[in-house]
Scaffold this motif. Structure first.
Motif, PDB file in Angstrom:
ATOM      1  N   GLY A 103     129.473 120.012   2.835  1.00  0.00           N
ATOM      2  CA  GLY A 103     130.214 120.882   1.942  1.00  0.00           C
ATOM      3  C   GLY A 103     129.565 121.040   0.584  1.00  0.00           C
ATOM      4  O   GLY A 103     128.490 120.508   0.306  1.00  0.00           O
ATOM      5  N   SER A 143     134.126 120.517   1.634  1.00  0.00           N
ATOM      6  CA  SER A 143     134.609 119.904   2.870  1.00  0.00           C
ATOM      7  C   SER A 143     136.079 119.547   2.685  1.00  0.00           C
ATOM      8  O   SER A 143     136.491 119.040   1.640  1.00  0.00           O
ATOM      9  CB  SER A 143     133.800 118.645   3.179  1.00  0.00           C
ATOM     10  OG  SER A 143     134.369 117.939   4.251  1.00  0.00           O
ATOM     11  N   THR A 190     130.234 123.442   6.908  1.00  0.00           N
ATOM     12  CA  THR A 190     130.646 122.903   5.616  1.00  0.00           C
ATOM     13  C   THR A 190     131.724 121.836   5.751  1.00  0.00           C
ATOM     14  O   THR A 190     132.033 121.134   4.779  1.00  0.00           O
ATOM     15  CB  THR A 190     131.148 124.020   4.686  1.00  0.00           C
ATOM     16  OG1 THR A 190     132.128 124.811   5.374  1.00  0.00           O
ATOM     17  CG2 THR A 190     130.005 124.916   4.240  1.00  0.00           C
ATOM     18  N   ALA A 191     132.296 121.675   6.938  1.00  0.00           N
ATOM     19  CA  ALA A 191     133.221 120.564   7.159  1.00  0.00           C
ATOM     20  C   ALA A 191     132.506 119.228   6.990  1.00  0.00           C
ATOM     21  O   ALA A 191     133.103 118.228   6.561  1.00  0.00           O
ATOM     22  CB  ALA A 191     133.835 120.651   8.553  1.00  0.00           C
ATOM     23  N   TYR A 192     131.210 119.211   7.316  1.00  0.00           N
ATOM     24  CA  TYR A 192     130.398 117.995   7.181  1.00  0.00           C
ATOM     25  C   TYR A 192     129.445 118.085   5.993  1.00  0.00           C
ATOM     26  O   TYR A 192     129.140 117.077   5.360  1.00  0.00           O
ATOM     27  CB  TYR A 192     129.583 117.763   8.465  1.00  0.00           C
ATOM     28  CG  TYR A 192     130.426 117.687   9.702  1.00  0.00           C
ATOM     29  CD1 TYR A 192     131.204 116.572   9.972  1.00  0.00           C
ATOM     30  CD2 TYR A 192     130.459 118.757  10.607  1.00  0.00           C
ATOM     31  CE1 TYR A 192     131.982 116.510  11.118  1.00  0.00           C
ATOM     32  CE2 TYR A 192     131.239 118.699  11.753  1.00  0.00           C
ATOM     33  CZ  TYR A 192     132.001 117.577  12.004  1.00  0.00           C
ATOM     34  OH  TYR A 192     132.787 117.512  13.136  1.00  0.00           O
ATOM     35  N   SER A 243     142.250 118.401   1.418  1.00  0.00           N
ATOM     36  CA  SER A 243     141.141 118.246   0.482  1.00  0.00           C
ATOM     37  C   SER A 243     141.544 117.379  -0.699  1.00  0.00           C
ATOM     38  O   SER A 243     142.480 117.710  -1.429  1.00  0.00           O
ATOM     39  CB  SER A 243     140.679 119.614  -0.016  1.00  0.00           C
ATOM     40  OG  SER A 243     139.642 119.457  -0.941  1.00  0.00           O
ATOM     41  N   VAL A 273     133.263 114.227   6.013  1.00  0.00           N
ATOM     42  CA  VAL A 273     132.241 114.707   5.089  1.00  0.00           C
ATOM     43  C   VAL A 273     131.012 113.793   5.098  1.00  0.00           C
ATOM     44  O   VAL A 273     131.115 112.571   5.106  1.00  0.00           O
ATOM     45  CB  VAL A 273     132.805 114.825   3.657  1.00  0.00           C
ATOM     46  CG1 VAL A 273     133.197 113.462   3.090  1.00  0.00           C
ATOM     47  CG2 VAL A 273     131.807 115.534   2.745  1.00  0.00           C
TER      48      VAL A 273
END
Length: 365
Positions: free
Chosen positions: A302, A308, A298-300, A356, A314
């Motif tokens: 999300g 992300s 989910t870092a990429y 974020s 992202v």
């Protein structure tokens, strides 16, 4: 009469001819028969080759398609050869050189002006190296109005008709229409695999900000995004997949897997494709067919469930964990605004933005 006497073995004096001469004549006649048979076989071969070349010219020149039985590619025997031909023609025009396409589905509710489809296309236009990916996007429309709107905005549209089911309106989560729509999607994606195409499937409520291909695992047959990612891409038990974003390679393993996934709806009635996937991902059959599964970080990749945390990394953001079309549209507009604010910052400053920056979920809370 002379000839008859020769063939009967008599000379002009009524005497028997030499035995060797009779054998020679018979040998000559057998030779004529063999030559005739060879000529006939060659003639038939020429006819077969001519018709084969003619058929190949028609299909390769007109449609770039090899004629097959519809059942070879389809989960449903009702799919006609004409529909398969039309589908592959659309795929061929949109395909990358290695037979990879990007797919999304669309109905009237999501295709309306200023709704999800407009935001989806806009994300490609303002993303980092994503505009060129629109050339490879095929939009699968579920009704006539969605198809007409797609054709007005995008070059690669395919109308997927389903008898006796209206998919045009907003489908409430887990309603009967929603479930039928999701399983129709799985069935259709299986057909894409059997046609020999790799694909990224993306829900239309996913915003594309970077090219995702560099972030995919090189040795995996089936890769899927997560509502919640537990840190290990191979952790089948703990990762919670989301069927709204998948990268699938066309091979024997994925073909068998999609048929198994689609068939499993009968074992788990009332569940949608994502819930059934959570059931069958542990099944011994997955190991038996040798399917390699990876879960996407989910870092990429999300979403509202687990955003992300770094705009420098992202690739996509999904309006998951959100019910209601109007809520999705509201928060997706915010996401596009957040991304444009990020782009307005100088390049050297962007690298410092590791917290974020999203102002969502808002209405989707």
């Amino acid at each position: 009469m002379a000839a008859e006497k020769i063939l009967s073995g008599e000379d002009n004096n009524g005497q028997k001819t030499n035995q060797s001469f009779r054998n020679e004549v018979k040998h000559m006649l057998n030779g004529f028969q063999r030559v005739g048979l060879i000529f006939a076989a060659a003639f038939l071969a020429c006819i077969v080759l001519y018709h084969a070349a003619f058929s190949l010219q028609i299909f390769s020149g007109g449609f770039s398609f090899s004629p097959v039985k519809p059942s070879q590619y389809s989960y449903s025997s009702s799919v006609t050869l004409g529909e398969i031909r039309k589908l592959e023609n659309v795929l061929l025009k949109a395909s990358m050189p290695e037979k990879t396409v990007i797919l999304t589905t669309l109905n009237e509710a999501w295709a309306a002006p200023n709704s999800v489809f407009d935001l989806f296309l806009e994300s490609f236009r303002i993303g980092n190296e994503t505009l060129k990916l629109l050339d490879h996007l095929v939009v699968i429309t579920m009704d006539e109005k969605a198809y007409n709107r797609c054709m007005a905005l995008h070059p690669h549209c395919y109308s997927l008709t389903t008898n006796d089911i209206d998919f045009s309106s907003e489908a409430g989560f887990k309603t009967p229409v929603y479930l039928k729509m999701m399983w129709r999607r799985i069935e259709f994606l299986g057909t894409i695999i059997d046609l020999g195409y790799n694909f990224i499937f993306t829900d239309t409520d996913i915003m594309w900000f970077r090219n995702p291909f560099p972030r995919f695992h090189t040795k995996a047959d089936f890769q899927i995004a997560c509502d919640f990612y537990r840190g290990n891409p191979s952790d089948i038990k703990s990762n919670l997949p989301n069927g709204g974003f998948t990268y699938v390679k066309s091979n024997k393993q994925t073909s068998k897997f999609y048929k198994f996934w689609y068939k499993s709806r009968e074992k788990y009635p009332g569940l949608h494709d994502q819930d059934v996937l959570n059931k069958i991902k542990h099944d011994p059959y997955i190991r038996k067919i040798g399917l390699s599964i990876k879960f996407l970080d989910t870092a990429y990749f999300g979403g509202f469930c687990e955003p992300s945390k770094d705009m420098n990394r992202v690739c996509t953001m999904h309006a998951n964990c959100c019910v209601g079309l109007s809520n999705k549209v509201y928060d997706l507009n915010i996401i596009l605004g957040d991304w444009q604010n990020y782009l307005s910052v100088r390049n050297d400053t962007r690298k410092l933005l590791n917290s974020s920056p999203w102002n969502v979920p808002n209405h989707c809370k």
